[in-house]
Design an enzyme around this catalytic site. Sequence first.
Site, PDB file in Angstrom:
ATOM      1  N   GLU A  25       0.914  -1.011  -0.109  1.00 49.74           N
ATOM      2  CA  GLU A  25      -0.110  -0.064  -0.037  1.00 49.74           C
ATOM      3  C   GLU A  25       0.793   1.232  -0.102  1.00 49.74           C
ATOM      4  O   GLU A  25       1.975   1.205   0.933  1.00 49.74           O
ATOM      5  CB  GLU A  25      -0.859   0.046   1.226  1.00 49.74           C
ATOM      6  CG  GLU A  25      -2.055   0.837   1.216  1.00 49.74           C
ATOM      7  CD  GLU A  25      -2.723   1.082   2.456  1.00 49.74           C
ATOM      8  OE1 GLU A  25      -3.481   1.921   2.969  1.00 49.74           O
ATOM      9  OE2 GLU A  25      -2.537  -0.230   3.422  1.00 49.74           O
ATOM     10  N   ARG A  39       4.792 -12.651   9.691  1.00 49.20           N
ATOM     11  CA  ARG A  39       5.604 -11.493   9.695  1.00 49.20           C
ATOM     12  C   ARG A  39       6.784 -11.389  10.195  1.00 49.20           C
ATOM     13  O   ARG A  39       6.910 -12.100  11.479  1.00 49.20           O
ATOM     14  CB  ARG A  39       4.754 -10.026  10.181  1.00 49.20           C
ATOM     15  CG  ARG A  39       3.477 -10.215  10.669  1.00 49.20           C
ATOM     16  CD  ARG A  39       2.843  -8.918  11.148  1.00 49.20           C
ATOM     17  NE  ARG A  39       3.155  -7.793  10.753  1.00 49.20           N
ATOM     18  CZ  ARG A  39       2.575  -6.884   9.726  1.00 49.20           C
ATOM     19  NH1 ARG A  39       1.610  -7.638   9.066  1.00 49.20           N
ATOM     20  NH2 ARG A  39       3.041  -5.883   9.362  1.00 49.20           N
ATOM     21  N   LYS A  84       3.999   0.854   9.253  1.00 49.14           N
ATOM     22  CA  LYS A  84       4.055   2.133   8.702  1.00 49.14           C
ATOM     23  C   LYS A  84       3.462   3.151   9.527  1.00 49.14           C
ATOM     24  O   LYS A  84       4.101   4.594   9.433  1.00 49.14           O
ATOM     25  CB  LYS A  84       3.760   2.161   7.454  1.00 49.14           C
ATOM     26  CG  LYS A  84       4.672   1.410   6.231  1.00 49.14           C
ATOM     27  CD  LYS A  84       3.958   1.087   4.829  1.00 49.14           C
ATOM     28  CE  LYS A  84       3.104   0.439   4.766  1.00 49.14           C
ATOM     29  NZ  LYS A  84       2.697  -0.062   3.398  1.00 49.14           N
TER      30      LYS A  84
HETATM   31  P1  ATP Z   1       2.331  -2.070   7.697  1.00 50.51           P
HETATM   32  O1  ATP Z   1       1.598  -2.314   9.122  1.00 50.51           O
HETATM   33  O2  ATP Z   1       3.819  -1.807   7.888  1.00 50.51           O
HETATM   34  O3  ATP Z   1       1.708  -0.919   7.161  1.00 50.51           O
HETATM   35  P2  ATP Z   1       1.074  -3.385   5.917  1.00 50.51           P
HETATM   36  O4  ATP Z   1       0.969  -5.106   5.634  1.00 50.51           O
HETATM   37  O5  ATP Z   1       0.054  -2.688   5.929  1.00 50.51           O
HETATM   38  O6  ATP Z   1       2.212  -3.322   7.033  1.00 50.51           O
HETATM   39  P3  ATP Z   1       1.556  -3.152   2.967  1.00 50.51           P
HETATM   40  O7  ATP Z   1       1.978  -2.063   2.146  1.00 50.51           O
HETATM   41  O8  ATP Z   1       0.147  -3.733   2.767  1.00 50.51           O
HETATM   42  O9  ATP Z   1       1.930  -3.244   4.622  1.00 50.51           O
HETATM   43  O10 ATP Z   1       2.378  -4.650   2.845  1.00 50.51           O
HETATM   44  C1  ATP Z   1       2.871  -5.354   1.636  1.00 50.51           C
HETATM   45  C2  ATP Z   1       3.293  -6.605   1.884  1.00 50.51           C
HETATM   46  O11 ATP Z   1       4.386  -6.721   2.675  1.00 50.51           O
HETATM   47  C3  ATP Z   1       2.086  -7.233   2.292  1.00 50.51           C
HETATM   48  O12 ATP Z   1       1.978  -8.597   1.589  1.00 50.51           O
HETATM   49  C4  ATP Z   1       2.297  -7.634   3.791  1.00 50.51           C
HETATM   50  O13 ATP Z   1       1.818  -8.761   4.161  1.00 50.51           O
HETATM   51  C5  ATP Z   1       4.000  -7.633   3.734  1.00 50.51           C
HETATM   52  N1  ATP Z   1       4.497  -7.238   4.786  1.00 50.51           N
HETATM   53  C6  ATP Z   1       4.076  -6.086   5.546  1.00 50.51           C
HETATM   54  N2  ATP Z   1       4.993  -6.088   6.764  1.00 50.51           N
HETATM   55  C7  ATP Z   1       5.556  -7.340   6.597  1.00 50.51           C
HETATM   56  C8  ATP Z   1       6.370  -7.968   7.819  1.00 50.51           C
HETATM   57  N3  ATP Z   1       6.650  -7.147   8.947  1.00 50.51           N
HETATM   58  N4  ATP Z   1       6.938  -9.132   7.616  1.00 50.51           N
HETATM   59  C9  ATP Z   1       6.425  -9.800   6.473  1.00 50.51           C
HETATM   60  N5  ATP Z   1       5.705  -9.273   5.343  1.00 50.51           N
HETATM   61  C10 ATP Z   1       5.258  -8.114   5.708  1.00 50.51           C
HETATM   62 MG    MG Z   2      -1.452  -1.648   5.391  1.00 51.01          MG
END
Ligand code: ATP
Ligand code: MG
Length: 562
Positions: free
Chosen positions: A38, A267, A277
């Site tokens: 995202e 994760r 984020k």
């Molecule tokens: P955040 O909570 O940091 O915003 P998110 O999952 O909302 O993380 P996205 O931009 O939607 O962030 O993530 C893109 C991809 O990265 C998704 O497939 C997500 O599952 C993966 N991802 C995000 N954070 C992690 C993590 N800590 N470990 C492994 N994969 C991750």
């Molecule tokens: Mg997200």
Amino acid sequence: MSDNTTNNKPVINFIRHQINDDLDKNLHDSIQTRFPPEPNGYLHIGHAKSICLNFGLAKDYNGKCNLRFDDTNPSKEEVEFIDSIKNDVQWLGFDWDGEVRYTSNYFPKFYQYAKELIDKGLAFVCFLNAEETREYRGTLKQAGKNSPYRDTSKAENLDLLAKMKDGKFSEGECVLRAKIDMASPFICLRDPTLYRIRFDKHHQTGNEWRIYPMYDFAHCISDAIEGITHSLCTLEFQDNRRLYDWILENLDDFNKPNRPHQYEFSRLNLEYTVMSKRKLQQLVEYNLVTGWDDPRMPTLSGLRRRGYTAAGIRDFIDRIGISKVDSMTDMSILEASIRDDLNTVAPRTMGVIDPIKVIIENYPEDKIESLQAPIHPQNEAMGKREIFFSRMLYIDRSDFEEVAPNKKFKRLALNKEVRLRNAYVINATTFDTDFDGNITTVYATYDAETLGKNPADGRKVKGVIHFVEASKALKAEFRLYDRLFTLENPGKNDHFEQLLNSESLITTHGVVEPGMKNAEPEQAYQFEREGYFCRDDKDESKYLIFNKTVGLRDTWSSSKIS
Ligand code: ATP
Ligand code: MG
């Protein structure tokens, strides 16, 4: 590169097992994965796990991996984030298949599929307000109840959806919901929202759309449109898999055995930092760090600015592997990967972080000698560098003691010899102090016969210290970093920003070899005996700035015990 390797052979984790099974059954001709960030922040080391997994699988199976911006939320997303994400993925060593994709490219398709669900009696427009919706949803222990709008006719629902799209309703007035089961043990199946109204301008589609699809609706359809075979996400989406399957199974275009399937993995959580984020954004917004690329941040741009290498990060992701068990990963594992990579690739140099002067009393006043030092002692092919020697040098304050504390002491003390790295053996005779009693200058003599060889009379010299010749030395600022937070898991705390480590950045001023004026940013050097450092050119300064990447040994694990 792969998600998990031993001796460069992929370890068969549960995702590879699944893929192997699917290929054995001829379910797919080839493997197609995607990385779907995202665009609401910079990528962090957690994303590196997902990137290495998705792109790594595609590579190992001769498949393809898409980069898809999951841009369904118009208000939180920015072009700056899109650019940084593309940059970070490439820096990590991966490239996506074809053009960058945007979920927003599929907005017209989502709308068609929403109409298909309405047509099948599987979706309806609901006017319950937020509070009522919550009340109707029930709890884990109690079934929900049906919305009074659930049985509106298909024709009316189609009309209402069109009106939502055309901006005839205000934000929050109504939503489109799937009609599944208000008594399901999975709350996400209790008539979940598919579309909501938002009047914000979208960075790709402008004001064209007044309705925006929810993640659960958009993600599975985007995967299906792109022909994704294995849709990998983190464990918190485990329950949502039921909704993922329900939507695709109820759309004629996608209800086929080779449709995408979702698999979840744990994760990455790293100790002493935060990874979401939203939390990283807060650190930036409140100026608790200098920006997304502050070298203390767990962002890829921060780690890179600090001197972490893409190869080191990929190796770390390999070492931790892929599983379904949530855990905290020790920072020392990441540091070990970086250190191992830098040990083989980083050029050697000398820098004095906390300098005191050394005057070599028996060295000619106006002479400056040019000496050759290896760029890497274990890799001759990297060549040599020029260093200098003269009557005035700098050594580190910690490398001199008036009296050697014991026999094992391997540094300089009065009447105790030590070798200067790549140069001569010296012996300290006396020293000066300032008013506070701090040592400012050490006086010494050198043995002219000891350049590159042991003393001729057979006496043993224990210990080698580093130095920089004074007249040609360049002034440098050293930024020494420590963990950003004082707690192992600061993210759990509501006021995590109050748990910042006040000593996460310590700045000192010292000197480096003249050759360092050409040091490239992000290129790590080993300052011998001090650690790995890289040049930082992002801040204005009259000095060369060096960020400490990582120390020569693991100090994390040991400091945790004390
Ligand atoms: P955040 O909570 O940091 O915003 P998110 O999952 O909302 O993380 P996205 O931009 O939607 O962030 O993530 C893109 C991809 O990265 C998704 O497939 C997500 O599952 C993966 N991802 C995000 N954070 C992690 C993590 N800590 N470990 C492994 N994969 C991750
Ligand atoms: Mg997200």
